[in-house]
Design a protein around this motif. Structure first.
Motif, PDB file in Angstrom:
ATOM      1  N   SER A 204       0.853  -1.191   0.000  1.00  0.00           N
ATOM      2  CA  SER A 204       0.000   0.000   0.000  1.00  0.00           C
ATOM      3  C   SER A 204       0.884   1.235   0.000  1.00  0.00           C
ATOM      4  O   SER A 204       2.091   1.156  -0.182  1.00  0.00           O
ATOM      5  CB  SER A 204      -0.896  -0.010   1.237  1.00  0.00           C
ATOM      6  OG  SER A 204      -0.121   0.249   2.402  1.00  0.00           O
ATOM      7  N   ASP A 205       0.279   2.387   0.247  1.00  0.00           N
ATOM      8  CA  ASP A 205       1.045   3.628   0.292  1.00  0.00           C
ATOM      9  C   ASP A 205       1.631   3.904   1.672  1.00  0.00           C
ATOM     10  O   ASP A 205       2.226   4.950   1.898  1.00  0.00           O
ATOM     11  CB  ASP A 205       0.180   4.808  -0.148  1.00  0.00           C
ATOM     12  CG  ASP A 205      -1.088   4.937   0.695  1.00  0.00           C
ATOM     13  OD1 ASP A 205      -1.186   4.258   1.737  1.00  0.00           O
ATOM     14  OD2 ASP A 205      -1.977   5.707   0.309  1.00  0.00           O
ATOM     15  N   GLY A 206       1.467   2.967   2.610  1.00  0.00           N
ATOM     16  CA  GLY A 206       2.036   3.119   3.940  1.00  0.00           C
ATOM     17  C   GLY A 206       1.173   3.881   4.905  1.00  0.00           C
ATOM     18  O   GLY A 206       1.483   3.937   6.094  1.00  0.00           O
ATOM     19  N   LEU A 207       0.077   4.450   4.440  1.00  0.00           N
ATOM     20  CA  LEU A 207      -0.747   5.280   5.320  1.00  0.00           C
ATOM     21  C   LEU A 207      -1.514   4.456   6.343  1.00  0.00           C
ATOM     22  O   LEU A 207      -2.031   4.995   7.315  1.00  0.00           O
ATOM     23  CB  LEU A 207      -1.721   6.126   4.490  1.00  0.00           C
ATOM     24  CG  LEU A 207      -1.078   7.136   3.545  1.00  0.00           C
ATOM     25  CD1 LEU A 207      -2.139   7.894   2.767  1.00  0.00           C
ATOM     26  CD2 LEU A 207      -0.180   8.106   4.308  1.00  0.00           C
ATOM     27  N   SER A 208      -1.592   3.145   6.138  1.00  0.00           N
ATOM     28  CA  SER A 208      -2.301   2.313   7.106  1.00  0.00           C
ATOM     29  C   SER A 208      -1.477   2.079   8.370  1.00  0.00           C
ATOM     30  O   SER A 208      -2.014   1.665   9.394  1.00  0.00           O
ATOM     31  CB  SER A 208      -2.672   0.963   6.477  1.00  0.00           C
ATOM     32  OG  SER A 208      -1.501   0.244   6.127  1.00  0.00           O
TER      33      SER A 208
END
Length: 226
Positions: free
Chosen positions: A44-48
């Motif tokens: 993912s984009d790391g925002l999780s």
């Protein structure tokens, strides 16, 4: 005597099992960034990754020349000796007070707070579960880092957290798919089996633990990615 006791309480800090006078303390700040400022996209984009766990270990060499690493409790750490930041995001900072001129190693682990796939009670033995693992699950994204430093007053450490996991992309060549369909093959279900997946990770050393049994991810026809 009451005044003296109050003064003593404000001039000392708990570090492991020792009380340190103010002049023996060093405030160390860690600036934490996710790898490549999120330029390398994995699951993912790391925002999780919104929850951070971190531990501090004192590093010494004994008389036999062997390295001895000892977990340190610090102000704000929980009963397991971990710092926990529940509002973590890339660019966050954390600060700890440590003994001056002592060598330490700090480890960090960032994940989604709702993810139950990891047991982080001991950051030298982060346990990984593949039970009910699903593809493209962004909540399983995680980041980690380890850094060694000598505590000094006002020390600032810039730390980059990186993904500890490999991403496996599964697909099919379109021409092969078209030929299969044209020949009358109808795919109702497919699956991917991953072998030799590690079940734990030591953040201090980077060593992985025992391998698990085969991890299988299945797709019904409706769930097969295009």
């Amino acid at each position: 005597m009451l005044a003296a006791a109050a003064l003593l309480a404000t001039s000392c800090i708990y570090d492991g099992l020792e009380y340190l006078e103010l002049e023996d303390q060093s405030k160390v700040t860690f600036n934490l960034e996710l790898e490549g400022a999120l330029s390398t996209k994995g699951i993912s984009d790391g925002l999780s990754a919104n929850q951070l766990y971190y531990s501090i270990y004192k590093v010494e060499v004994n008389e036999s020349g062997e390295e001895v690493v000892e977990l340190q409790k610090f102000v704000g750490s929980d009963e397991l000796g971990r710092g926990v930041k529940s509002d973590f995001a890339s660019g966050a900072t954390v600060t700890v007070n440590l003994a001056k001129e002592q060598t330490y190693r700090a480890v960090f682990w960032a994940q989604n707070a709702a993810c139950t796939a990891y047991n982080t009670e001991d950051l030298t033995n982060v346990k990984i579960s593949y039970a009910s693992a699903a593809n493209n699950d962004e909540n399983r994204d995680a980041f980690c880092a380890v850094t060694e430093f000598v505590a000094d007053a006002g020390l600032i450490c810039n730390v980059e957290l990186k993904r500890p996991f490999a991403q496996v992309n599964v697909g099919v060549v379109q021409s092969d798919w078209d030929q299969a369909v044209a020949s009358g093959v109808t795919v109702k279900e497919s699956s991917v089996v991953i072998k030799n997946a590690a079940t734990s990770l030591n953040l201090l050393t980077g060593a992985v633990g025992p391998e698990t049994e085969d991890v299988e991810v299945s797709y019904t026809a409706a769930a097969i990615p295009t």
